[in-house]
Design an enzyme around this catalytic site. Structure first.
Site, PDB file in Angstrom:
ATOM      1  N   GLU A 316      42.340   6.744 -11.157  1.00 42.50           N
ATOM      2  CA  GLU A 316      42.218   5.542 -10.285  1.00 42.50           C
ATOM      3  C   GLU A 316      43.715   4.882  -9.842  1.00 42.50           C
ATOM      4  O   GLU A 316      43.796   3.802 -10.373  1.00 42.50           O
ATOM      5  CB  GLU A 316      41.288   4.595 -11.200  1.00 42.50           C
ATOM      6  CG  GLU A 316      39.726   5.104 -11.281  1.00 42.50           C
ATOM      7  CD  GLU A 316      38.954   4.174 -11.946  1.00 42.50           C
ATOM      8  OE1 GLU A 316      38.006   3.670 -11.723  1.00 42.50           O
ATOM      9  OE2 GLU A 316      39.728   3.503 -12.963  1.00 42.50           O
TER      10      GLU A 316
HETATM   11  C1  ACM Z   1      37.481   6.601 -15.333  1.00 41.64           C
HETATM   12  O1  ACM Z   1      36.438   6.307 -15.490  1.00 41.64           O
HETATM   13  N1  ACM Z   1      38.203   6.095 -14.725  1.00 41.64           N
HETATM   14  C2  ACM Z   1      38.104   7.895 -16.068  1.00 41.64           C
END
Ligand code: ACM
Length: 677
Positions: A316
């Protein structure tokens, strides 16, 4: 007794699973069970003998086994360990030592043979013994005469070598005691990796002696000292569990930048994040000083965490800080990098040799996967099963977490149906499939506190543990739920607080009023699913998690059982009449519950949001009873009645107070069946 063929055994194919093994209260189910004749009685003369290879870890494990047997049976037992099998009910014999630092893929197999005279647990090394001890404990049950273990022969080994649980201790702090009691539960379910998510935007949770501003400024004062970390690792090792630390980079790093803003891609200053979500701060992948810092930091952590693997996160990264930084944009052009994904691949390819240089192998979330990385990295697939298959095809090892996110509040059955090797991976060769090492259940902590963590993990994670250990063919959900109920009870005796904390939180909410009516409501609701809580209101790390949505269990056993009864009642089989009687008892209870609960709901600001839910549960009780009356008498209800019930059902199926009334769809089936008369 039948001799197991090596071919069958080596493939852990489940073909020797007898119907009887499904009846045993074993979770995870062993690869092979051959039932025998009679039972071994467990009484106060119970003694354990340790023959063969001996080490303190085995002696401690044997002592714990006796303690657990004492709590399971309530019988005081002798802690004495003998070196001689004569006179011992359980002989334990390991052939040799296991690796001093537990390795991925070490032999965890064991053999347990029980006759009416004695039990013998053998294994190539202590890891197999630890697994077999858990099986033995689960087999102890009361019968008409005494506690006993059925005569049988078990040959067992895991389907997958990587069977993990990820704990996020960054967003909500989890004291070491919470981690330890969850390790104890992991051991009971034969899970073998604690993935410790130690840093994120909301907190940096490990003491760094080299860079003390990481934990001093990057946390609210809650972090593990290095001694606490060593103690947790030792506690895990004693139970055959590896500890893999995660330091999430280059995103999810706000907490690092509070003390060390020079690592970031924008000047700062930074404060610890208190909201949930994906944030802009990210390490600057273009500056050598960042890698020098990481080299020194990872060197320190590599010495603290003995496991071969080091998790670098990688998930992310939104790239916004990179896009706003002119120097980074120049770097991207100079290095002919296509986009932010390529820039992150550059970061991973510089980080990887740093990690390897400190004697570790890299594991990261599936965003780190880039074909330029060496083949010994492990890709943790969270965005879907496809990335796992893609990695395996490209020659990379991987583990699955997509489908195993416990924070999304799905049922045990939902998680149980997810297999690390299925569908998208079906086209994989045997060699590619072998690169799929297993999986991890993930407990992200936006909406959990130390009080609710256990309840959010257990017992559902036990169903996932079975998926990782047992042969692929073991997938009957009804059998799983039956055994899960037993495991759930046993776990509480092991120190996990999933049941007791639920009760305590309900009592706190009831605030002196009788807790029964609140429990009745709680038993038929579930928290909203997936990421719906984010949409319901703005949560931060300071928001109290003290409402019913926080106290209630992720999965309503009552709703599931009620649904089964509805199906049986409507199927019209031989048990339809008794199913209808049972349905009436539930429905009558719900119809009366609102009157009993109302004083508590009106008393407390925390409970007022439940008033409409409680009223609707009572109305569902009435609707279900009236529908059953119609179905019994054959009198079709009139259109006005049906319209009124449908309005109720439509309302009752919508989330309120971030809760779902899980019995509403089942009552709807009764109402619709009455409407079809
Ligand atoms: C995640 O759930 N961002 C690994």
């Amino acid at each position: 007794m039948r001799i197991l063929t090596l071919g069958c055994w080596a493939m852990a194919c489940g073909c020797c699973l007898s119907a009887a093994s499904g009846d045993l209260n074993l979770m995870p189910q062993p690869a092979h069970v051959i039932p025998g004749q009679g039972k071994l009685k467990i009484d106060q003369s119970f003694r354990v003998a340790l023959t063969g290879y001996r080490e303190p870890r085995l002696e401690q494990a044997a002592a714990r086994l006796i303690e657990h047997l004492e709590s399971k049976t309530g019988m005081p037992l002798s802690p004495e360990l003998s070196g001689d099998a004569a006179g011992a009910a359980l002989e334990i014999s390991a052939a040799a030592a296991s690796s001093p630092v537990q390795k991925l893929g070490e032999d965890e197999s064991y053999r347990l043979e029980v006759t009416p005279a004695h039990a013998r647990l053998t294994a190539p090394n202590p890891l197999g013994i630890l697994r077999g001890m858990e099986t033995f404990l689960q087999l102890v049950e009361a019968d008409k005469d005494a506690f006993a273990v059925p005569a049988l022969q078990i040959e067992d080994r895991p389907r997958f070598p990587w069977r993990g649980l990820m704990l996020d201790v960054a967003r909500h702090w989890m004291p070491a005691g919470v981690v330890r009691r969850n390790l104890e539960a992991m051991a009971a379910l034969k899970l073998n990796v604690l993935h410790w998510h130690l840093s994120d935007d909301q907190g940096f949770r490990v003491e760094s002696k080299r860079f003390p501003k990481l934990h001093e400024m990057g946390s609210d004062g809650h972090y593990y000292t290095q001694q606490q970390v060593r103690d947790v690792i030792e506690f895990a090792r004693e139970r055959g569990i590896r500890v893999v630390p995660e330091f999430d980079m280059p995103g999810h790093t706000t907490a690092w930048f509070v003390g060390y803003p020079e690592l970031a891609s924008a000047p700062g200053p930074y404060t610890i994040e208190s909201k949930w979500g994906i944030f802009d701060p990210a390490m600057d992948p273009t500056r050598d000083a960042v890698y020098q810092f990481l080299d020194a930091f990872i060197g320190e952590m590599a010495a603290l965490f003995p496991d071969d693997y080091f998790h670098i996160g990688g998930d992310e990264v939104n790239g916004k800080q990179w896009e706003r930084n002119p120097n980074i944009q120049v770097f991207i052009k100079q290095h002919d990098l296509r986009d932010n994904v390529a820039l992150q691949a550059h970061f991973s390819s510089r980080l990887q040799p740093i990690v390897t240089g400190h004697g570790k192998k890299v594991i990261g979330w599936d965003e780190i996967f880039a074909p330029t990385l060496p083949k010994d990295i492990v890709v943790q697939s969270w965005r879907g099963q496809k990335s796992l298959a893609d990695a395996a095809k490209a020659g990379y090892m991987g583990i699955l977490s997509a489908g195993y996110y416990l924070d999304l509040m799905h049922s045990a059955e939902f998680h149980y149906a997810v297999d690390p090797i299925e569908k998208e991976s079906a086209g994989l060769t045997a060699e590619q499939q072998a690169r799929i090492l297993g999986g991890e259940a993930c407990m992200w902590s936006e909406y959990v506190t130390p009080a609710s963590m256990d309840m959010r993990i257990w017992p559902r994670a036990a169903a996932i543990a079975e998926r990782f250990w047992s042969p692929q063919e073991v997938k009957d959900a009804a059998s799983m739920y039956r055994r899960l109920a037993v495991v759930s009870r046993d776990l509480e005796w092991r120190g996990v607080r999933h049941a007791s904390s639920h009760h305590l939180m309900l009592e706190r909410l009831a605030d002196g009023h009788p807790v029964g009516p609140l429990a009745t409501l709680s038993d038929v609701v579930e928290p909203v699913k997936e990421y719906s809580r984010e949409e319901a209101r703005q949560y931060t790390s300071f928001t109290p998690l003290n409402r019913l949505v926080d106290a209630t269990r992720p999965e309503s056993d009552v709703a599931r059982e009620f649904g089964n009864l509805v199906d049986r009642a409507l199927a019209g089989g031989s048990d339809a009449s008794s199913s209808r009687d049972q349905l009436r008892r539930w429905l009558t209870g719900w119809r009366a519950n609102d009157a009993a609960l109302a004083p508590a709901l009106e008393h407390s600001f925390l409970l007022q949001e439940l008033i409409p839910l409680s009223k609707d549960l009572a109305a569902l009780g009435s609707a279900g009873l009236e529908a059953l009356d119609s179905l019994t008498t054959g009198h079709k209800p009139d259109a006005a009645w049906l319209e009124k019930q449908q309005a109720l059902l439509d309302r009752a199926k919508k989330p309120r107070a971030e809760l779902l009334l899980m019995v509403a769809p089942h009552v709807e089936k009764l109402v619709h069946a009455a409407g079809r008369l």
